[in-house]
Design a protein around this motif. Sequence first.
Motif, short mmCIF file in Angstrom:
data_model
loop_
_atom_site.label_atom_id
_atom_site.label_comp_id
_atom_site.label_asym_id
_atom_site.label_seq_id
_atom_site.Cartn_x
_atom_site.Cartn_y
_atom_site.Cartn_z
N VAL A 68 -15.42 21.13 -13.04
CA VAL A 68 -16.33 20.58 -12.27
C VAL A 68 -16.05 19.08 -12.31
CG1 VAL A 68 -18.62 19.80 -11.63
CG2 VAL A 68 -18.25 22.11 -12.10
N ALA A 69 -15.92 18.51 -13.48
CA ALA A 69 -15.53 16.89 -13.47
C ALA A 69 -14.31 16.74 -13.09
CB ALA A 69 -15.48 16.85 -15.05
N HIS A 70 -13.41 17.62 -12.93
CA HIS A 70 -11.71 17.44 -12.53
C HIS A 70 -12.15 17.43 -10.89
CE1 HIS A 70 -10.06 19.11 -16.29
NE2 HIS A 70 -9.96 17.78 -16.56
N LEU A 71 -12.93 18.29 -10.43
CA LEU A 71 -12.86 18.34 -8.99
C LEU A 71 -13.62 17.22 -8.45
CD1 LEU A 71 -13.26 19.85 -6.23
CD2 LEU A 71 -15.38 20.63 -6.92
N ALA A 72 -14.74 16.43 -9.37
CA ALA A 72 -15.27 15.37 -8.88
C ALA A 72 -14.47 13.99 -9.07
CB ALA A 72 -16.64 15.05 -9.91
N ALA A 73 -13.73 14.06 -10.36
CA ALA A 73 -12.83 12.69 -10.36
C ALA A 73 -11.78 12.93 -9.54
CB ALA A 73 -12.44 12.87 -11.74
N GLY A 74 -10.86 14.18 -9.22
CA GLY A 74 -10.07 14.20 -8.48
C GLY A 74 -10.26 14.03 -6.97
N SER A 75 -11.41 14.32 -6.35
CA SER A 75 -11.82 14.24 -4.99
C SER A 75 -11.99 12.54 -4.94
CB SER A 75 -13.19 14.81 -4.80
OG SER A 75 -12.83 16.15 -4.80
N ALA A 76 -12.56 12.04 -5.82
CA ALA A 76 -12.95 10.62 -5.95
C ALA A 76 -11.77 9.79 -5.65
CB ALA A 76 -13.77 9.96 -6.88
N ALA A 80 -10.16 7.34 -2.80
CA ALA A 80 -9.95 6.11 -3.25
C ALA A 80 -8.50 5.75 -2.66
CB ALA A 80 -10.21 5.86 -4.59
N ALA A 81 -7.37 6.41 -3.10
CA ALA A 81 -6.24 6.21 -2.79
C ALA A 81 -5.92 6.03 -1.12
CB ALA A 81 -5.26 7.38 -3.27
N VAL A 82 -6.44 7.04 -0.49
CA VAL A 82 -6.60 7.10 1.01
C VAL A 82 -6.92 5.85 1.54
CG1 VAL A 82 -7.20 8.24 3.31
CG2 VAL A 82 -6.35 9.61 1.47
N ASP A 83 -8.15 5.37 0.98
CA ASP A 83 -9.04 4.24 1.62
C ASP A 83 -8.08 3.09 1.18
OD1 ASP A 83 -11.18 5.56 1.93
OD2 ASP A 83 -12.29 5.13 0.28
N VAL A 84 -7.56 2.82 0.01
CA VAL A 84 -6.88 1.57 -0.29
C VAL A 84 -5.62 1.65 0.50
CG1 VAL A 84 -5.57 0.49 -1.99
CG2 VAL A 84 -7.82 1.20 -2.47
N ILE A 85 -4.75 2.71 0.63
CA ILE A 85 -3.50 2.81 1.55
C ILE A 85 -3.70 2.45 2.87
CG2 ILE A 85 -1.58 4.18 2.01
CD1 ILE A 85 -1.79 5.60 -0.74
N TYR A 86 -4.54 3.06 3.52
CA TYR A 86 -4.70 3.14 4.92
C TYR A 86 -5.54 1.76 5.35
CZ TYR A 86 -1.81 7.15 5.09
OH TYR A 86 -1.02 8.04 5.05
N ALA A 87 -6.50 1.44 4.55
CA ALA A 87 -6.96 0.04 4.75
C ALA A 87 -5.92 -0.89 4.65
CB ALA A 87 -8.28 -0.28 4.06
N SER A 88 -5.00 -1.02 3.76
CA SER A 88 -3.98 -2.17 3.41
C SER A 88 -3.37 -2.08 4.66
CB SER A 88 -3.37 -2.00 2.10
OG SER A 88 -2.74 -0.89 2.03
N LYS A 89 -2.62 -1.17 5.16
CA LYS A 89 -2.05 -1.06 6.36
C LYS A 89 -2.72 -1.16 7.70
CE LYS A 89 1.14 2.31 4.21
NZ LYS A 89 1.99 3.72 4.44
N ARG A 90 -3.87 -1.38 7.59
CA ARG A 90 -4.61 -1.88 8.67
C ARG A 90 -4.65 -0.67 9.87
NH1 ARG A 90 -6.21 -7.29 9.10
NH2 ARG A 90 -4.98 -8.36 7.33
N VAL A 91 -4.84 0.70 9.12
CA VAL A 91 -4.91 1.96 9.94
C VAL A 91 -6.25 2.07 10.13
CG1 VAL A 91 -4.21 4.27 10.12
CG2 VAL A 91 -2.42 2.91 9.30
N ILE A 92 -7.16 2.15 9.08
CA ILE A 92 -8.41 2.25 9.07
C ILE A 92 -9.25 0.80 8.84
CG2 ILE A 92 -8.48 4.78 8.45
CD1 ILE A 92 -8.89 3.91 5.71
N ALA A 98 -14.82 -0.63 0.57
CA ALA A 98 -16.39 -0.48 -0.02
C ALA A 98 -16.12 1.05 -0.67
CB ALA A 98 -17.23 -0.88 0.79
N ASP A 99 -15.88 1.78 0.04
CA ASP A 99 -15.83 3.34 -0.34
C ASP A 99 -14.81 3.45 -1.68
OD1 ASP A 99 -16.64 6.17 -0.23
OD2 ASP A 99 -14.45 6.22 0.20
N ALA A 100 -13.67 2.78 -1.61
CA ALA A 100 -12.73 2.69 -2.67
C ALA A 100 -13.23 2.40 -3.82
CB ALA A 100 -11.62 2.24 -2.12
N ALA A 101 -14.40 1.27 -3.91
CA ALA A 101 -14.78 0.74 -4.94
C ALA A 101 -15.91 1.76 -5.73
CB ALA A 101 -15.55 -0.64 -4.77
N ALA A 102 -16.56 2.17 -4.67
CA ALA A 102 -17.71 3.23 -5.24
C ALA A 102 -16.73 4.47 -5.81
CB ALA A 102 -18.49 3.78 -3.97
N GLU A 103 -15.49 5.18 -5.33
CA GLU A 103 -14.98 6.02 -5.65
C GLU A 103 -14.58 5.76 -7.04
OE1 GLU A 103 -15.44 8.78 -4.14
OE2 GLU A 103 -15.62 8.27 -2.04
#
Length: 119
Positions: A68-76, A80-92, A98-103
């Motif tokens: 369960v911990a692996h599912l939780a941490a892996g999902s987060a 976070a990776a998607v948030d940072v990568i695509y926000a930095s590319k200005r796709v999103i 802010a979500d990346a920080a929470a993750e």
Amino acid sequence: MTPETLAMIQGWYFLLTGVWPIFSINTFMAVTGPKTDLWLVKTVGAVLAVTGAVLLTAGGTHEVTPAVAHLAAGSAAALAAVDVIYASKRVISRIYLADAAAEVALIIGWAVFYLPKTT
């Protein structure tokens, strides 16, 4: 804080953010920016909601296993990776940072409980 509490916190976060675009795509886009593939946004939301429900169940029944911990941490980490990568590319929108920080906070929480301890 206990692993059960962390599972409950992440479970509610995932459940609520997951169902949000399903029930109100317009308010979701008002905060996160316009989307083109609404079916994909809702699909990701559904998967997040299910993951959140599993975390809530595990936390509520005191069955937070390493899996369960692996599912939780892996999902987060994936989010976070998607948030940072695509926000930095200005796709999103940059609001996703802010979500990346929470993750990242969730990942750190899980690491505290499940990384090997050195003495």
